[in-house]
Design a protein around this motif. Structure first.
Motif, PDB file in Angstrom:
ATOM      1  N   ARG A 139       0.806  -1.219   0.000  1.00 12.85           N
ATOM      2  CA  ARG A 139       0.000   0.000   0.000  1.00 12.85           C
ATOM      3  C   ARG A 139       0.842   1.274   0.000  1.00 12.85           C
ATOM      4  O   ARG A 139       0.313   2.365  -0.025  1.00 12.85           O
ATOM      5  N   LYS A 140       2.155   1.128   0.082  1.00 15.37           N
ATOM      6  CA  LYS A 140       3.104   2.236  -0.055  1.00 15.37           C
ATOM      7  C   LYS A 140       2.830   3.406   0.903  1.00 15.37           C
ATOM      8  O   LYS A 140       2.532   4.533   0.455  1.00 15.37           O
ATOM      9  N   PRO A 141       2.938   3.166   2.214  1.00 13.12           N
ATOM     10  CA  PRO A 141       2.789   4.290   3.153  1.00 13.12           C
ATOM     11  C   PRO A 141       3.927   5.284   3.005  1.00 13.12           C
ATOM     12  O   PRO A 141       5.035   4.915   2.604  1.00 13.12           O
ATOM     13  N   GLY A 142       3.658   6.548   3.330  1.00 10.53           N
ATOM     14  CA  GLY A 142       4.666   7.589   3.197  1.00 10.53           C
ATOM     15  C   GLY A 142       5.674   7.547   4.330  1.00 10.53           C
ATOM     16  O   GLY A 142       5.369   7.098   5.432  1.00 10.53           O
ATOM     17  N   PRO A 143       6.894   8.032   4.083  1.00 10.02           N
ATOM     18  CA  PRO A 143       7.957   7.981   5.094  1.00 10.02           C
ATOM     19  C   PRO A 143       7.629   8.772   6.358  1.00 10.02           C
ATOM     20  O   PRO A 143       8.009   8.361   7.457  1.00 10.02           O
ATOM     21  N   THR A 144       6.901   9.896   6.209  1.00 16.67           N
ATOM     22  CA  THR A 144       6.584  10.695   7.396  1.00 16.67           C
ATOM     23  C   THR A 144       5.549   9.980   8.264  1.00 16.67           C
ATOM     24  O   THR A 144       5.599  10.067   9.498  1.00 16.67           O
ATOM     25  N   SER A 145       4.625   9.266   7.639  1.00 15.03           N
ATOM     26  CA  SER A 145       3.652   8.477   8.408  1.00 15.03           C
ATOM     27  C   SER A 145       4.343   7.327   9.135  1.00 15.03           C
ATOM     28  O   SER A 145       4.016   7.016  10.287  1.00 15.03           O
ATOM     29  N   ILE A 146       5.307   6.696   8.475  1.00 12.05           N
ATOM     30  CA  ILE A 146       6.034   5.580   9.103  1.00 12.05           C
ATOM     31  C   ILE A 146       6.820   6.089  10.312  1.00 12.05           C
ATOM     32  O   ILE A 146       6.757   5.514  11.412  1.00 12.05           O
ATOM     33  N   LEU A 147       7.528   7.208  10.118  1.00 12.67           N
ATOM     34  CA  LEU A 147       8.306   7.775  11.227  1.00 12.67           C
ATOM     35  C   LEU A 147       7.380   8.216  12.360  1.00 12.67           C
ATOM     36  O   LEU A 147       7.615   7.894  13.532  1.00 12.67           O
ATOM     37  N   GLY A 148       6.330   8.946  12.020  1.00 11.62           N
ATOM     38  CA  GLY A 148       5.438   9.496  13.044  1.00 11.62           C
ATOM     39  C   GLY A 148       4.792   8.406  13.883  1.00 11.62           C
ATOM     40  O   GLY A 148       4.790   8.474  15.116  1.00 11.62           O
ATOM     41  N   THR A 149       4.260   7.378  13.232  1.00 15.89           N
ATOM     42  CA  THR A 149       3.592   6.321  14.006  1.00 15.89           C
ATOM     43  C   THR A 149       4.589   5.559  14.872  1.00 15.89           C
ATOM     44  O   THR A 149       4.222   5.053  15.933  1.00 15.89           O
ATOM     45  N   SER A 150       5.862   5.504  14.436  1.00 15.52           N
ATOM     46  CA  SER A 150       6.870   4.817  15.260  1.00 15.52           C
ATOM     47  C   SER A 150       7.160   5.592  16.538  1.00 15.52           C
ATOM     48  O   SER A 150       7.694   5.036  17.504  1.00 15.52           O
TER      49      SER A 150
END
Ligand code: MG
Length: 349
Positions: A89-100
């Motif tokens: 689904r190709k999540p964006g890098p800022t969403s990946i960082l933020g949720t982490s």
């Protein structure tokens, strides 16, 4: 909700069209498929992308009926959980960082540090905007504006703690509310400019990274002021002055002029801008809405999510080719969340 998923799946095309920088190329491929009427949106070729998974997280979190701190904790929990459903689904890098960085359940565990790279310069910022239409469906009434401002900003900066990111969430939530109560799109941009100072008052009163937010605040409003001025919509009364932009190449060139880093629709300021432009120019024609708001070079699944979702608030599903929504992935969840939000907002189905 369902049409926002349609806009996402169509603009995404399994990653093929999201990452295609050429609108003319997308339209060649669309013609080879036989046009919109010939498409059935379903996996594996046409899954929904990260946009719909995270929009569902927002919608289903709001549909619990929770308010205040418990709602923010619920949304943080659901954004973290949603990242477990991102295969293909190709999540964006800022969403990946933020949720982490989120720690749902802990005191203020829904807050992450200010992110200076989440501007569009060096990081995509559309991730907060693309999941926020449901906030407007939950809080559509004028008297709920303070709640809409707070929930859109706080949910937006759970992953995108930069004004260019979370003000995109505010814009899309506001458009959702205005659309839900029947305000014409000609008024939406002027209303956004009117609301921005209220949004700043909220950010200042919340007291979180106020200096950093202040220093980065002006870009979003300046960009919207320029756009609305160019369309004769600063005062919020039509008719808008719309260039015809009748070809995919013309539209790509104009959208590129609004974009950061040469990627239209990838930022919190320009994804809602492309969507509003498409709504204004398409005159209630679904095919034209898709041509302008979904099938362009750039982040076409995010602009598609916003544009098609807003269009649905005015026009519904009646003129949409049935193959687009009929087999859409997560259609049932999208519909059920919409019903619950409508019940909470309006007290009836
Ligand atoms: Mg996506």
């Amino acid at each position: 909700m369902v049409l926002s998923g349609v806009g996402d799946a169509l603009g995404y095309r399994g990653g093929r069209w999201e990452y295609c920088t050429s609108g003319p190329q997308i339209h060649v491929e669309l013609a080879e498929l036989g046009g919109l009427e010939a498409i059935t949106l379903e996996p594996p070729e046409w899954p929904v992308s990260d946009d719909t998974i995270l929009h569902l997280a927002t919608a289903e979190g709001l549909a619990t009926g929770l308010e205040g701190e418990p709602l923010l904790q619920e949304l943080a929990h659901r954004y973290v959980a949603a990242m477990g459903d991102m295969e293909g689904r190709k999540p964006g890098p800022t969403s990946i960082l933020g949720t982490s960085q989120l720690r749902p359940g802990e005191p203020e565990g829904y807050r992450i540090p200010f992110n200076p790279t989440a501007t569009g310069w060096g990081g995509a910022t559309v991730g907060a905007a693309m999941r926020s239409l449901a906030i407007g469906l939950r809080y559509p009434h004028a008297w709920e504006l303070p709640t809409l401002i707070r929930v859109s900003i706080e949910s937006g900066r759970m992953t995108h703690h930069h004004p260019t990111g979370y003000l995109g969430a505010l814009a899309v939530a506001l458009f959702g509310a205005l659309g839900a109560r029947g305000e014409p799109p000609e008024r939406w941009g002027a209303e956004l400019l009117r609301v921005l100072p209220l949004a700043w008052d909220y950010v200042e009163s919340a007291g979180v990274a106020v200096g950093e937010n202040a220093a980065a605040w002006s870009f979003f409003g300046d960009a919207w002021h320029r756009y609305l001025e160019s369309r004769g919509l600063l005062e919020g009364c039509g008719p808008p002055q719309m260039p015809s932009l009748s070809s995919p190449a013309e539209r790509d060139a104009v959208y590129l002029g609004w974009a950061l880093e040469g990627w239209p629709g990838r930022s919190g300021h320009d994804a809602p801008m492309v969507a509003l432009e498409a709504l204004l120019a398409s005159g209630g024609c679904w095919e034209d809405l898709c041509n302008r708001g979904v099938l362009h070079g750039g982040d076409s699944d995010s602009t598609g999510t916003i544009a098609a979702g807003c269009w649905g608030l005015q026009e519904g599903l009646a003129s949409v080719p049935p193959g687009l929504p009929c087999c859409l992935e997560h259609r049932g969840r999208l519909r059920d969340a919409a019903h619950r939000l409508h019940m909470l907002a309006w007290g009836r189905h």
